[in-house]
Design a protein around this motif. Structure first.
Motif, PDB file in Angstrom:
ATOM      1  N   ALA A 183       0.837  -1.199   0.000  1.00 30.90           N
ATOM      2  CA  ALA A 183       0.000   0.000   0.000  1.00 30.90           C
ATOM      3  C   ALA A 183       0.871   1.247   0.000  1.00 30.90           C
ATOM      4  N   SER A 184       0.430   2.247  -0.752  1.00 31.51           N
ATOM      5  CA  SER A 184       1.189   3.488  -0.863  1.00 31.51           C
ATOM      6  C   SER A 184       0.225   4.644  -1.014  1.00 31.51           C
ATOM      7  N   ASP A 185       0.531   5.737  -0.349  1.00 26.97           N
ATOM      8  CA  ASP A 185      -0.324   6.907  -0.515  1.00 26.97           C
ATOM      9  C   ASP A 185       0.113   7.768  -1.697  1.00 26.97           C
ATOM     10  N   ARG A 186       1.281   7.436  -2.285  1.00 27.47           N
ATOM     11  CA  ARG A 186       1.736   8.187  -3.464  1.00 27.47           C
ATOM     12  C   ARG A 186       2.810   7.392  -4.213  1.00 27.47           C
ATOM     13  N   PRO A 187       2.886   7.523  -5.548  1.00 28.20           N
ATOM     14  CA  PRO A 187       3.885   6.795  -6.330  1.00 28.20           C
ATOM     15  C   PRO A 187       5.319   7.126  -5.946  1.00 28.20           C
ATOM     16  N   GLY A 188       5.587   8.278  -5.324  1.00 31.79           N
ATOM     17  CA  GLY A 188       6.927   8.666  -4.911  1.00 31.79           C
ATOM     18  C   GLY A 188       7.505   7.775  -3.824  1.00 31.79           C
ATOM     19  N   ASN A 189       6.734   6.818  -3.345  1.00 30.49           N
ATOM     20  CA  ASN A 189       7.227   5.906  -2.319  1.00 30.49           C
ATOM     21  C   ASN A 189       8.106   4.808  -2.896  1.00 30.49           C
ATOM     22  N   ALA A 190       8.292   4.784  -4.192  1.00 33.22           N
ATOM     23  CA  ALA A 190       9.249   3.885  -4.828  1.00 33.22           C
ATOM     24  C   ALA A 190      10.561   4.653  -4.927  1.00 33.22           C
ATOM     25  N   VAL A 191      11.620   4.108  -4.323  1.00 33.89           N
ATOM     26  CA  VAL A 191      12.880   4.846  -4.255  1.00 33.89           C
ATOM     27  C   VAL A 191      14.058   3.963  -4.648  1.00 33.89           C
ATOM     28  N   GLU A 192      15.144   4.639  -4.986  1.00 32.01           N
ATOM     29  CA  GLU A 192      16.416   3.969  -5.247  1.00 32.01           C
ATOM     30  C   GLU A 192      17.402   4.458  -4.186  1.00 32.01           C
ATOM     31  N   LEU A 193      17.940   3.517  -3.427  1.00 29.63           N
ATOM     32  CA  LEU A 193      18.851   3.872  -2.338  1.00 29.63           C
ATOM     33  C   LEU A 193      20.270   3.998  -2.865  1.00 29.63           C
ATOM     34  N   LYS A 194      21.014   4.939  -2.309  1.00 31.91           N
ATOM     35  CA  LYS A 194      22.405   5.135  -2.725  1.00 31.91           C
ATOM     36  C   LYS A 194      23.356   4.367  -1.810  1.00 31.91           C
ATOM     37  N   GLU A 195      23.475   4.797  -0.585  1.00 33.03           N
ATOM     38  CA  GLU A 195      24.426   4.193   0.346  1.00 33.03           C
ATOM     39  C   GLU A 195      23.694   3.769   1.617  1.00 33.03           C
ATOM     40  N   ILE A 196      24.005   2.556   2.086  1.00 30.18           N
ATOM     41  CA  ILE A 196      23.397   2.037   3.311  1.00 30.18           C
ATOM     42  C   ILE A 196      24.502   1.912   4.357  1.00 30.18           C
ATOM     43  N   THR A 197      24.290   2.540   5.505  1.00 33.16           N
ATOM     44  CA  THR A 197      25.259   2.483   6.601  1.00 33.16           C
ATOM     45  C   THR A 197      24.810   1.420   7.596  1.00 33.16           C
ATOM     46  N   PRO A 198      25.640   0.378   7.807  1.00 35.38           N
ATOM     47  CA  PRO A 198      25.259  -0.688   8.746  1.00 35.38           C
ATOM     48  C   PRO A 198      25.067  -0.152  10.162  1.00 35.38           C
ATOM     49  N   VAL A 199      24.206  -0.830  10.916  1.00 34.69           N
ATOM     50  CA  VAL A 199      23.945  -0.494  12.312  1.00 34.69           C
ATOM     51  C   VAL A 199      24.424  -1.665  13.166  1.00 34.69           C
ATOM     52  N   PRO A 200      25.404  -1.432  14.034  1.00 35.42           N
ATOM     53  CA  PRO A 200      25.908  -2.527  14.882  1.00 35.42           C
ATOM     54  C   PRO A 200      24.801  -3.144  15.733  1.00 35.42           C
ATOM     55  N   ARG A 201      24.834  -4.451  15.872  1.00 35.92           N
ATOM     56  CA  ARG A 201      23.939  -5.228  16.724  1.00 35.92           C
ATOM     57  C   ARG A 201      22.475  -5.175  16.315  1.00 35.92           C
ATOM     58  N   ALA A 202      22.205  -4.711  15.102  1.00 31.72           N
ATOM     59  CA  ALA A 202      20.828  -4.695  14.602  1.00 31.72           C
ATOM     60  C   ALA A 202      20.424  -6.120  14.205  1.00 31.72           C
ATOM     61  N   PRO A 203      19.139  -6.404  14.190  1.00 34.37           N
ATOM     62  CA  PRO A 203      18.701  -7.711  13.698  1.00 34.37           C
ATOM     63  C   PRO A 203      19.197  -7.937  12.269  1.00 34.37           C
ATOM     64  N   ARG A 204      19.376  -9.193  11.886  1.00 35.43           N
ATOM     65  CA  ARG A 204      19.929  -9.511  10.553  1.00 35.43           C
ATOM     66  C   ARG A 204      19.113  -8.929   9.414  1.00 35.43           C
ATOM     67  N   ALA A 205      17.815  -8.779   9.602  1.00 35.40           N
ATOM     68  CA  ALA A 205      16.971  -8.251   8.531  1.00 35.40           C
ATOM     69  C   ALA A 205      17.076  -6.731   8.392  1.00 35.40           C
ATOM     70  N   VAL A 206      17.742  -6.072   9.337  1.00 31.35           N
ATOM     71  CA  VAL A 206      17.964  -4.626   9.232  1.00 31.35           C
ATOM     72  C   VAL A 206      19.336  -4.421   8.602  1.00 31.35           C
ATOM     73  N   LEU A 207      19.346  -3.963   7.357  1.00 31.37           N
ATOM     74  CA  LEU A 207      20.617  -3.767   6.651  1.00 31.37           C
ATOM     75  C   LEU A 207      21.349  -2.530   7.141  1.00 31.37           C
TER      76      LEU A 207
END
Length: 142
Positions: A18-42
């Motif tokens: 579900a989306s309230d607007r088409p702009g909710n489709a995005v392309e991510l550039k850089e992902i910064t890891p988070v220490p001790r986060a669950p495995r599903a959290v990149l």
């Protein structure tokens, strides 16, 4: 109830979110890891001047991560927090009329936890992914 949905592919399954607007489709550039986060959290990503939590959606569902390295995501806001749900491919923003699934008996077990409805578009069944249920399934490490 009819609404706007972003249609994507996750692990060879067509899904709608579900989306309230088409702009909710995005392309991510850089992902910064988070220490001790669950495995599903990149990690975290900066997006349009705000920070979002990036979710490995297949892993959160309980599926193997796709062999494709995708940086495409669908934005979801759950309980006031913004998340980028990674998908293998983005397709369209469309109006759908989902129908509730009766127990999801014909779905693989992993999908039953995160899908409560489906819609049909051009003869193809599209599972409607529930972001809140998906995020609830992410367990913190011990």
């Amino acid at each position: 109830m009819k609404g706007l949905y972003l249609v994507a592919r996750i692990a060879d399954q067509v899904v709608a979110i579900a989306s309230d607007r088409p702009g909710n489709a995005v392309e991510l550039k850089e992902i910064t890891p988070v220490p001790r986060a669950p495995r599903a959290v990149l990690g975290l990503a900066a997006l349009r001047s705000w920070v979002v939590t990036v979710i490995d959606t297949p892993r959160a569902i309980g599926l193997a991560r796709s062999s494709m390295a995708s940086n495409q995501a669908v934005m979801a806001t759950v309980e006031g927090h913004d998340y980028a749900l990674l998908v293998d491919a983005l397709h369209d923003a469309v109006a759908l009329r989902p129908e509730p699934l009766d127990g999801g008996g014909d779905l693989p077990v992993a999908w039953r936890r995160v899908v409560r409805a489906a819609a049909v578009r051009a003869g193809e069944r599209i599972l409607v992914l529930d972001p809140a249920t998906l995020l609830d399934s992410i367990v913190q490490p011990a």
